[in-house]
Design a protein around this motif. Structure first.
Motif, PDB file in Angstrom:
ATOM      1  N   LYS A  97      -0.266  11.655  -1.040  1.00  0.00           N
ATOM      2  CA  LYS A  97      -0.355  10.540  -0.087  1.00  0.00           C
ATOM      3  C   LYS A  97      -0.421   9.202  -0.821  1.00  0.00           C
ATOM      4  O   LYS A  97       0.232   8.230  -0.427  1.00  0.00           O
TER       5      LYS A  97
ATOM      6  N   CYS B  99       8.954  11.391   2.875  1.00  0.00           N
ATOM      7  CA  CYS B  99       8.257  12.591   3.329  1.00  0.00           C
ATOM      8  C   CYS B  99       8.756  13.810   2.564  1.00  0.00           C
ATOM      9  O   CYS B  99       9.762  13.753   1.852  1.00  0.00           O
TER      10      CYS B  99
ATOM     11  N   ASP C 165      -3.306  16.921  -2.213  1.00  0.00           N
ATOM     12  CA  ASP C 165      -2.899  16.238  -0.985  1.00  0.00           C
ATOM     13  C   ASP C 165      -3.155  14.740  -1.077  1.00  0.00           C
ATOM     14  O   ASP C 165      -2.327  13.920  -0.667  1.00  0.00           O
ATOM     15  N   THR C 166      -4.307  14.378  -1.626  1.00  0.00           N
ATOM     16  CA  THR C 166      -4.650  12.962  -1.783  1.00  0.00           C
ATOM     17  C   THR C 166      -3.686  12.278  -2.740  1.00  0.00           C
ATOM     18  O   THR C 166      -3.231  11.156  -2.499  1.00  0.00           O
TER      19      THR C 166
ATOM     20  N   ASN D 251       2.509   6.283  -0.633  1.00  0.00           N
ATOM     21  CA  ASN D 251       2.129   4.912  -0.266  1.00  0.00           C
ATOM     22  C   ASN D 251       2.591   3.927  -1.332  1.00  0.00           C
ATOM     23  O   ASN D 251       3.117   2.848  -1.032  1.00  0.00           O
TER      24      ASN D 251
ATOM     25  N   PHE E 269       3.304  15.073   4.694  1.00  0.00           N
ATOM     26  CA  PHE E 269       2.952  13.918   3.853  1.00  0.00           C
ATOM     27  C   PHE E 269       3.809  12.692   4.180  1.00  0.00           C
ATOM     28  O   PHE E 269       4.302  11.995   3.300  1.00  0.00           O
TER      29      PHE E 269
ATOM     30  N   LYS F 230       5.057   9.077   5.101  1.00  0.00           N
ATOM     31  CA  LYS F 230       4.655   7.679   4.980  1.00  0.00           C
ATOM     32  C   LYS F 230       5.741   6.811   5.596  1.00  0.00           C
ATOM     33  O   LYS F 230       6.888   6.802   5.133  1.00  0.00           O
TER      34      LYS F 230
END
Length: 349
Positions: free
Chosen positions: A212, A228, A208-209, A216, A237, A239
């Protein structure tokens, strides 16, 4: 327009044989004349977006027609205000003598962009051509032709990175540190982007990190309004770029997206909503229009066990031309996400 005593307007060698515009040498001589006389002016480099694609898809005869028509459109818009020549290939140089006020420069550039986008290329159905412009001013930005060309080139480079179909007026506080890249640099940049896709999606313990972080990164690098993953009628997710004109992006009807994808490709992109309408995709165009989305890219990731369709979405609230290298990165991202989903690592609940 008075160019000084040393310019021979009637000499056929002063004109480009295809576009009938002045040659590069004539424009450069004119710029140097203005510099020597201390006459303020604006210099704009005009680049036809994706011209290689036009040549490869429609042929060089059509490519020549595009060059001729773009030249005619530029001449029509700047008549009485500026001077234009063919710089080489698909690039043109425009000089606006005695015009350097930012607002006036902006208005002239905007008028040209709007006129260029307004119509198809004559006698070629469905072929719209856009341009990107980099603009610098004398004496504000530099005191030599070479320096002005470099600053305009930096502005042009910024415009291309933003997605093209735009103009950038050089401002030293924003653009002075831009480094113009060679073909080798661009190749290395592509490898760098692919490396980041794999690094963020496969080398971080918590997926997940990584997703993201990647969204970004891509949003910032490509100035994407919205990135997304959408499964069914849910967005994951997401952005949204801080400069986006829209703060809320809603799910779209994925069955319409699926219909828009041409088999066997698992992706589709749209640069102008009008093209969706002309291809009988008016319902999908309506969904994008309701959210003020003017350009969109979608790539299929997978189908869930319950049959729901999963895609990577990239949306833009400004008109743009998707670049092949940019779409390549998004497709790579989608395919890595597909492998992660099929292996059970990517869970969307």
């Amino acid at each position: 327009m008075n160019m000084g005593p040393n310019f021979l307007f009637e000499d056929e060698k002063s004109f480009d044989s295809l576009t009938k515009l002045y040659t590069r040498d004539v424009v450069v001589d004119y710029v140097n004349f203005l510099v020597a006389e201390g006459i303020p002016f604006t210099l704009a480099i005009v680049d036809i977006d994706n011209f290689k694609y036009v040549n490869d898809t429609y042929g060089h005869i059509t490519g020549d027609k595009v060059l001729i028509e773009v030249a005619e459109r530029i001449k029509k818009v700047i008549e009485g205000k500026g001077f234009v020549g063919r710089f080489g290939g698909d690039e043109f140089l425009i000089v606006f003598p005695k015009i350097t006020d930012y607002k006036e420069v902006w208005e002239n550039a905007h008028k040209l962009m709007k006129f260029m986008n307004s119509n198809e290329i004559q006698n070629i159905i469905g072929l719209y051509v856009t341009i990107t412009m980099g603009i610098s001013r004398f004496p504000e930005d530099d005191s030599t032709y070479e320096g002005l060309l470099e600053t305009a080139d930096k502005a042009l480079y910024r415009g291309k990175n933003k997605g093209r179909n735009c103009f950038i007026i050089y401002l030293p506080e924003k653009h002075a540190n831009i480094e113009l890249k060679t073909e080798k640099d661009r190749s290395q940049s592509s490898m760098y982007l692919h490396f980041n896709v794999f690094r963020m999606l496969t080398k971080i313990e918590k997926l997940d990190t990584g997703i993201k972080m990647l969204f970004n990164f891509l949003s910032s690098y490509f100035m994407a309004d919205h990135i997304c993953i959408q499964k069914g009628c849910k967005i994951y997710f997401e952005k949204i770029h801080k400069l986006s004109r829209t703060k809320d992006f809603l799910p779209i009807n994925l069955s319409l997206v699926d219909n828009a994808m041409c088999a066997p490709a698992d992706f589709f992109y749209v640069n102008q909503l009008e093209s969706l309408i002309s291809s009988n995709q008016s319902e999908l165009a309506g969904e994008y229009s309701a959210q003020r989305i003017k350009a969109a890219f979608a790539c299929k990731i997978a189908k869930a066990e319950d049959g729901e369709f999963i895609i990577l979405r990239v949306d833009s609230t400004i008109k743009r031309i998707w670049q092949h290298g940019e779409m390549d990165i998004y497709i790579t991202t989608a395919k890595v996400l597909e492998m992660l989903y099929n292996s059970g690592r990517l869970v969307l609940e």
